[in-house]
Scaffold this active site. Structure first.
Site, mmCIF file in Angstrom:
data_model
loop_
_atom_site.group_PDB
_atom_site.id
_atom_site.type_symbol
_atom_site.label_atom_id
_atom_site.label_comp_id
_atom_site.label_asym_id
_atom_site.label_seq_id
_atom_site.Cartn_x
_atom_site.Cartn_y
_atom_site.Cartn_z
ATOM 1 N N GLN A 301 6.753 -8.666 -5.706
ATOM 2 C CA GLN A 301 5.853 -7.924 -6.593
ATOM 3 C C GLN A 301 5.787 -8.606 -7.963
ATOM 4 O O GLN A 301 6.810 -9.046 -8.475
ATOM 5 C CB GLN A 301 6.363 -6.490 -6.765
ATOM 6 C CG GLN A 301 6.389 -5.685 -5.473
ATOM 7 C CD GLN A 301 5.032 -5.099 -5.118
ATOM 8 O OE1 GLN A 301 4.046 -5.284 -5.822
ATOM 9 N NE2 GLN A 301 4.978 -4.399 -4.002
ATOM 10 N N TYR A 330 5.789 -2.653 7.077
ATOM 11 C CA TYR A 330 5.175 -3.608 6.137
ATOM 12 C C TYR A 330 6.188 -3.896 5.019
ATOM 13 O O TYR A 330 5.893 -3.747 3.836
ATOM 14 C CB TYR A 330 3.871 -3.065 5.535
ATOM 15 C CG TYR A 330 2.911 -2.461 6.538
ATOM 16 C CD1 TYR A 330 1.907 -3.242 7.110
ATOM 17 C CD2 TYR A 330 3.012 -1.123 6.930
ATOM 18 C CE1 TYR A 330 1.029 -2.699 8.032
ATOM 19 C CE2 TYR A 330 2.146 -0.579 7.854
ATOM 20 C CZ TYR A 330 1.151 -1.359 8.398
ATOM 21 O OH TYR A 330 0.283 -0.816 9.309
ATOM 22 N N CYS A 433 -2.018 0.209 -1.928
ATOM 23 C CA CYS A 433 -2.661 -0.549 -3.006
ATOM 24 C C CYS A 433 -4.171 -0.381 -2.948
ATOM 25 O O CYS A 433 -4.901 -1.075 -3.638
ATOM 26 C CB CYS A 433 -2.263 -2.017 -2.952
ATOM 27 S SG CYS A 433 -2.540 -2.765 -1.347
HETATM 28 N N1 SAH Z 1 6.881 -3.520 0.808
HETATM 29 C C1 SAH Z 1 6.839 -4.885 0.386
HETATM 30 C C2 SAH Z 1 5.574 -5.646 0.830
HETATM 31 C C3 SAH Z 1 4.275 -4.939 0.700
HETATM 32 S S1 SAH Z 1 2.855 -5.975 0.897
HETATM 33 C C4 SAH Z 1 7.026 -4.988 -1.106
HETATM 34 O O1 SAH Z 1 6.859 -4.004 -1.816
HETATM 35 O O2 SAH Z 1 7.340 -6.070 -1.608
HETATM 36 C C5 SAH Z 1 2.370 -5.690 2.555
HETATM 37 C C6 SAH Z 1 3.143 -6.499 3.563
HETATM 38 O O3 SAH Z 1 2.629 -6.192 4.870
HETATM 39 C C7 SAH Z 1 3.028 -8.014 3.419
HETATM 40 O O4 SAH Z 1 4.317 -8.550 3.331
HETATM 41 C C8 SAH Z 1 2.312 -8.464 4.717
HETATM 42 O O5 SAH Z 1 2.767 -9.709 5.186
HETATM 43 C C9 SAH Z 1 2.677 -7.354 5.677
HETATM 44 N N2 SAH Z 1 1.772 -7.112 6.814
HETATM 45 C C10 SAH Z 1 0.423 -7.270 6.878
HETATM 46 N N3 SAH Z 1 -0.060 -6.817 8.043
HETATM 47 C C11 SAH Z 1 1.003 -6.359 8.752
HETATM 48 C C12 SAH Z 1 1.134 -5.738 10.041
HETATM 49 N N4 SAH Z 1 0.073 -5.522 10.825
HETATM 50 N N5 SAH Z 1 2.369 -5.373 10.437
HETATM 51 C C13 SAH Z 1 3.450 -5.570 9.644
HETATM 52 N N6 SAH Z 1 3.374 -6.142 8.424
HETATM 53 C C14 SAH Z 1 2.176 -6.532 7.980
#
Ligand code: SAH
Length: 476
Positions: A301, A330, A433
């Site tokens: 972030q 995610y 987001c």
């Molecule tokens: N929670 C984390 C990342 C959030 S961003 C943080 O706060 O740092 C969203 C994340 O979802 C990214 O890392 C992306 O690679 C992942 N992502 C995207 N599509 C996805 C899916 N279908 N299944 C699992 N992860 C996914």
């Protein structure tokens, strides 16, 4: 009245559009005006006219709005990074709160009165500048052929020269100066997108706000940078410099980073610590925090101060006592998972990018956390597999107490949502987001038996139109 290109009209700006542009009505005809602020009276020139609306260029603010702020950055209008720097910060927050509210009502189909009752006020920043811990500056040439750093103008690939960015860290300026003077001294060419020739494409700078460690990663169209030892010597003079590396990207692509990284100095990582904050006590920091190591390619972030508040709200909504099993979907490099792990019995993280899962495991280990397990894959595939036990899941995976999701802008896949409904966790915490896809997904979860309990927007990106939201749902 018929409207056509190059017409000049005067109009009052009465609303803000989804890209931060001002919206005004001239005898019922809608005008979208970039850089106009709600409350302004403006003279505009029509650029593109459609039947019911037009895009217009701001010629002059004939009566400025009281909501106007003098932009802190000289290139605020030209640069594509900030869209609403000319709106006072307090009004930016009002705008973002309203945006989430309106999407919940329009797309989520919730009652206005109900949302007013449960929605908490947006969490803003006390000082909404210098908040970004990461910056990526494209390198190009000015009209005299001299190498310059800057930012892309909105929706284009032409570089607007700048030696500083008011939302980035102070050190960026000195780093770019040293980089550009090295390029000039040894006649090192910036990369040219049109011809595919030239060497230096981007400079990535990251700073750990807690550790004060700084990383520079130079993205080049080649294998080496001339006189690299001298460049490293120069960059090392900057306080906090911890790592200098190269990212090799020889492809003709919009993707900034190449996959291969070479370390010129240091081990290629910086550290940062994220602390829990007391959401019921002015977001005061407490606990020893979780320390992350961040490499040039890691997702992390960009606004650490607001990230602490965001995660702390998510943790508060999860309401853990130490006995719960939790899915964190995610999960990226496990930032939220490791936060949750301190107060849960077991956390399961799911993320599509394998390197991010490697980082998550390493970060869990480095922090002595052994109740977080991570899986690589799509949330909409991993979750159903464990639910049906075909992947060998246990009962706490099948029926978790809490599920946290933090999807990208497009929101959750329906397969993921429907599996969540079958798993029937007591609580779902949705970190989003994009208020539009959030509202769509909430509508689905509520029709499946969940009740919307709390909503709280967080301003992670002051001066941009983006807004993050944390939501709590519980099973009826
Ligand atoms: N929670 C984390 C990342 C959030 S961003 C943080 O706060 O740092 C969203 C994340 O979802 C990214 O890392 C992306 O690679 C992942 N992502 C995207 N599509 C996805 C899916 N279908 N299944 C699992 N992860 C996914």
């Amino acid at each position: 009245m018929e409207y056509k290109k190059n017409d000049i009209v005067e109009v009052d700006i009465t609303d803000i559009g989804k890209d931060g542009e001002g919206i005004g009505k001239h005898e019922g005809y809608t005008l979208f005006v970039k850089d106009a602020v709600i409350g302004d009276r403006v003279r505009v020139k029509i650029m593109k006219a459609k039947k019911n609306y037009a895009y217009a260029h701001l010629e002059e603010v004939t009566r400025p709005s009281e909501k106007r702020a003098k932009p802190a950055c000289a290139i605020a209008r030209a640069c594509g990074g900030c869209q609403i720097q000319e709106l006072r910060y307090e009004d930016q927050l009002i705008y973002k709160q309203k945006k989430v509210f309106e999407d919940l009502v329009r797309i989520g189909e919730f009652e206005e009165g109900f949302i007013s009752k449960i929605m908490e006020p947006i969490v803003g920043m006390d000082s909404p500048f210098r908040y970004r811990g990461k910056a990526q500056f494209p390198i190009g040439r000015d009209s005299n052929g001299k190498p310059v750093a800057g930012f892309y103008a909105g929706r284009t690939h032409s570089i607007i020269k700048t030696d500083d960015c008011v939302i980035g860290v102070e050190e960026n300026k000195d780093i770019l100066k040293r980089m550009l003077s090295h390029m000039e001294k040894y006649d090192i060419a910036p990369y040219d997108e049109a011809t595919g020739k030239g060497l230096v494409r981007h400079v990535l700078i990251r700073k750990g706000f807690d550790s004060s460690e700084i990383m520079v990663c130079i993205v080049i169209n080649g294998d080496k940078i001339p006189y690299d030892k001298e460049l490293v010597e120069s960059l090392r003079k900057i306080e906090g410099m911890t790592s200098v590396s190269l990212s090799h990207n020889k492809a003709n692509t919009n993707v900034i980073m190449g996959e291969k990284i070479t370390h010129l100095w240091g081990d290629g990582v910086i550290h940062d610590t994220i602390y829990r904050r007391d959401v019921h006590n002015g977001f005061a920091r407490f606990d020893k925090g979780i320390r992350y190591s961040i490499s040039p390619l890691s997702f992390y972030q960009v606004n650490p101060e607001q990230t602490e508040k965001l995660y702390s709200i998510a943790l508060d909504y999860a309401d853990l006592t130490g006995n719960e099993s939790v899915w964190d979907l995610y999960c990226g490099i496990g930032t939220i998972s490791l936060f949750l792990a301190g107060q849960a019995k077991q956390v399961y993280g799911v993320e599509i990018v394998p390197q991010a899962i490697d980082d998550a495991k390493a970060n869990a280990c480095a922090n002595g956390i052994n109740n977080a397990e991570f899986f690589v894959g799509k949330a909409e595939e991993v979750l159903p597999a464990y639910y049906s036990k075909e992947a060998g899941g246990n009962d706490s995976m099948k029926h978790p107490d809490v599920i946290v999701v933090d999807p990208p802008r497009k929101g959750c896949d329906e397969e993921c949502l429907s599996t969540m409904l079958k798993m029937k966790p007591d609580r779902i915490v949705y970190v989003s987001c994009d208020p539009a896809t959030l509202s769509r997904d909430l509508k689905y979860l509520v029709s499946g038996g969940y009740e919307l309990k709390k909503v709280r927007p967080v301003d992670m990106f002051p001066h941009s139109v983006h807004v993050e939201t944390v939501v709590l749902l519980s099973h009826e």
